[in-house]
Write an enzyme that holds these catalytic residues in place. Structure first.
Site, PDB file in Angstrom:
ATOM      1  N   LYS A  22       0.827  -1.201   0.000  1.00  0.00           N
ATOM      2  CA  LYS A  22       0.000   0.000   0.000  1.00  0.00           C
ATOM      3  C   LYS A  22       0.865   1.257   0.000  1.00  0.00           C
ATOM      4  O   LYS A  22       0.659   2.184  -0.799  1.00  0.00           O
ATOM      5  CB  LYS A  22      -0.912   0.013   1.225  1.00  0.00           C
ATOM      6  CG  LYS A  22      -1.803   1.255   1.299  1.00  0.00           C
ATOM      7  CD  LYS A  22      -2.409   1.466   2.665  1.00  0.00           C
ATOM      8  CE  LYS A  22      -1.445   2.169   3.597  1.00  0.00           C
ATOM      9  NZ  LYS A  22      -2.103   2.807   4.751  1.00  0.00           N
ATOM     10  N   ARG A  94      -2.970  10.901   4.755  1.00  0.00           N
ATOM     11  CA  ARG A  94      -1.762  11.718   4.799  1.00  0.00           C
ATOM     12  C   ARG A  94      -0.917  11.605   3.531  1.00  0.00           C
ATOM     13  O   ARG A  94      -0.198  12.544   3.180  1.00  0.00           O
ATOM     14  CB  ARG A  94      -0.919  11.346   6.014  1.00  0.00           C
ATOM     15  CG  ARG A  94      -1.589  11.615   7.337  1.00  0.00           C
ATOM     16  CD  ARG A  94      -0.586  11.647   8.469  1.00  0.00           C
ATOM     17  NE  ARG A  94       0.367  12.735   8.316  1.00  0.00           N
ATOM     18  CZ  ARG A  94       0.143  13.988   8.688  1.00  0.00           C
ATOM     19  NH1 ARG A  94      -1.018  14.331   9.226  1.00  0.00           N
ATOM     20  NH2 ARG A  94       1.062  14.909   8.527  1.00  0.00           N
ATOM     21  N   CYS A 118      -4.265   8.762   9.635  1.00  0.00           N
ATOM     22  CA  CYS A 118      -4.293   8.103  10.943  1.00  0.00           C
ATOM     23  C   CYS A 118      -4.100   9.102  12.077  1.00  0.00           C
ATOM     24  O   CYS A 118      -3.330  10.048  11.969  1.00  0.00           O
ATOM     25  CB  CYS A 118      -3.189   7.053  11.033  1.00  0.00           C
ATOM     26  SG  CYS A 118      -3.492   5.575  10.061  1.00  0.00           S
ATOM     27  N   ARG A 123       2.327  14.360  13.127  1.00  0.00           N
ATOM     28  CA  ARG A 123       3.093  13.900  11.968  1.00  0.00           C
ATOM     29  C   ARG A 123       3.199  15.083  11.006  1.00  0.00           C
ATOM     30  O   ARG A 123       2.546  15.125   9.982  1.00  0.00           O
ATOM     31  CB  ARG A 123       2.406  12.697  11.307  1.00  0.00           C
ATOM     32  CG  ARG A 123       2.223  11.517  12.242  1.00  0.00           C
ATOM     33  CD  ARG A 123       1.304  10.449  11.672  1.00  0.00           C
ATOM     34  NE  ARG A 123       2.010   9.475  10.872  1.00  0.00           N
ATOM     35  CZ  ARG A 123       1.432   8.410  10.319  1.00  0.00           C
ATOM     36  NH1 ARG A 123       0.141   8.194  10.486  1.00  0.00           N
ATOM     37  NH2 ARG A 123       2.127   7.559   9.602  1.00  0.00           N
ATOM     38  N   PRO A 124       4.019  16.079  11.343  1.00  0.00           N
ATOM     39  CA  PRO A 124       4.038  17.318  10.572  1.00  0.00           C
ATOM     40  C   PRO A 124       4.631  17.137   9.185  1.00  0.00           C
ATOM     41  O   PRO A 124       5.391  16.194   8.929  1.00  0.00           O
ATOM     42  CB  PRO A 124       4.914  18.243  11.421  1.00  0.00           C
ATOM     43  CG  PRO A 124       5.806  17.319  12.185  1.00  0.00           C
ATOM     44  CD  PRO A 124       4.974  16.105  12.462  1.00  0.00           C
ATOM     45  N   VAL A 125       4.276  18.066   8.298  1.00  0.00           N
ATOM     46  CA  VAL A 125       4.779  18.017   6.924  1.00  0.00           C
ATOM     47  C   VAL A 125       5.967  18.960   6.742  1.00  0.00           C
ATOM     48  O   VAL A 125       6.391  19.196   5.617  1.00  0.00           O
ATOM     49  CB  VAL A 125       3.658  18.377   5.921  1.00  0.00           C
ATOM     50  CG1 VAL A 125       2.521  17.373   6.000  1.00  0.00           C
ATOM     51  CG2 VAL A 125       3.141  19.793   6.154  1.00  0.00           C
TER      52      VAL A 125
END
EC number: 2.5.1.7
Length: 422
Positions: A22, A94, A118, A123-125
């Site tokens: 995936k 995400r 999720c 979970r920063p970009v």
């Protein structure tokens, strides 16, 4: 809302085919945005996240056709009609952020909503954005969107040093760099098999890339990329998950398409716990050696270390191990949300920050439990396979994001498991 009913009933025996990855497919699909020629992906998994990425690409004007029951994806981006990835689609996943680099590299501009996905801590970009800024991109974050613009003449090659290892940021920077002017060097890059798979696909499209699989990747930008046909690599997380099924229940299962190099660190822990893993002509054969599983300590790390996406499933195994195990989560925060649900089944688990201590019990008990995220949902199913009585796992829409026909694959090996439509 669907749920899964599991009855613990002893050993599993049979074969389970492992799907394409995936996480690899979700990076390969946006690669179509780099070219105006067709990209065909074979061995694609049939999952809701793949359908979400399909919707996103189609909203930008790309053509995506699902063939052979979804196992082949035919993509084309010869005429994009939009460069704005809206919140309504992006919020679901995400991986949607991976359209940013390709659109910016090919057409010089993009507007992408900040992503969802999720609920696993922060979970920063930031790492994605800093990499693109190093290549000359101008970025403006406003109203929940990333507004990106390349400099006149396009993105420029650059030295990008990631302060933290990030699979997604490596993928975004890698794709953007293929069309940048000059040489880009990615340092402290992610080494995951999904990165290697993406680089191989991009190379088939005409990209000049060296070093994938190591922490330093070098990309020499080209003027344009062409089309390609590429097989999606085996899903190492699905592989590891199903390897744990006979480990928990006993018995012997062959995982078709499995490769030892995809799950090396994971296999080391299985061996220490008393689980046999053997290579076969068609994949891997897994069996519990003798008696009760032994306790082992686990620390999640970037590849080639123990994968964070197998931590929840490993905890399910260790709940009935002989002795006390310590699991340290070093990739994501707040990733022990499955622990309270396992405790409902009789597990003895104490969580302190990023560390969980699991004291094995002889048997778990079936109970109604709730899935909180993708990997937690399958860990509860695995626990249910080894528990006395019935376990009902609710909110399994998480499960469908990452596992293809889980109840069919397990029931084919003798598990008593079925989906209850909601």
């Amino acid at each position: 809302m669907d749920s899964i009913l599991v009855k613990g009933n002893g050993e599993l025996r049979g074969q389970i085919p492992i799907a394409g990855a995936k996480n690899a497919c979700l990076a390969l699909m946006p690669a179509t945005l780099l070219s105006d020629e067709p990209l065909t992906l074979t061995n694609a998994p049939r999952l809701s996240d793949i359908r979400t990425m399909t919707q996103l690409l189609q909203s930008l004007g790309a053509e995506v056709a699902s063939l052979q029951g979804g196992q082949v994806l035919a993509l084309s981006s010869h005429a994009l009609t939009d460069h704005r990835a809206d919140y309504d689609i992006v919020r679901k996943m995400r991986a949607s952020i991976l359209v940013l680099g390709p659109m910016l590299a090919r057409d010089g501009h993009a507007v992408v909503s900040l992503p969802g996905g999720c609920a696993i801590g922060a979970r920063p970009v930031d790492l994605h954005l800093k990499a693109l800024e190093a290549m000359g991109a101008e970025l403006d974050l406003r109203d929940g969107y990333i507004h990106a613009k390349a400099p006149a003449g396009g993105l420029k090659g650059a030295r990008v040093v990631f302060p933290l290892v990030s699979v997604g940021a490596t993928e975004n920077a890698l794709m953007a760099a293929t069309l940048a002017k000059g040489t880009t060097v990615l340092e402290n890059a992610a080494r995951e098999p999904e990165i290697v798979d993406l680089a191989r696909c991009l190379r088939r499209m005409g990209a000049q890339i060296e070093g994938e699989g190591s922490s330093t990747i070098t990309i020499e930008g080209v003027d344009r990329l062409g089309g390609a046909t590429h097989p999606v690599v085996t899903d190492r997380i699905e592989l590891g998950t199903y390897m744990l099924a006979p480990a928990i229940c006993g018995g012997e299962v062959e995982l078709l398409g499995g490769r030892i190099e995809l799950v090396g660190a994971f296999c080391e822990k299985l061996d220490a716990a008393g689980i046999s893993v053997e290579e076969t002509e068609r994949g891997l054969r897994v069996a519990r050696k003798n008696g009760r599983v032994k306790a082992v300590d686990v620390m999640t790390e970037p590849f080639p270390g123990f994968p964070t996406d197998l931590q929840a499933q490993m905890m399910a195994l260790l709940c009935t191990a002989e002795g006390t195990s310590v699991l340290e989560e070093r990739i994501f925060e707040n990733r022990f949300m499955h622990a309270p649900e396992l405790i409902r089944m009789g597990a003895r688990i104490e969580v302190h920050g990023g560390t969980a201590t699991v004291t094995g019990v002889e048997k778990l008990r079936g109970a109604p439990v709730m899935a909180t995220d993708l990997r937690a949902s399958v860990s509860l199913i695995l626990a249910g396979l080894a528990a006395e009585g019935e376990t009902i796992v609710s909110r399994v829409y998480h499960l469908d994001r990452g596992y293809e026909r889980v109840e069919e694959k397990l029931s084919a090996c003798g598990a008593q498991i079925r989906r209850i439509p909601g």
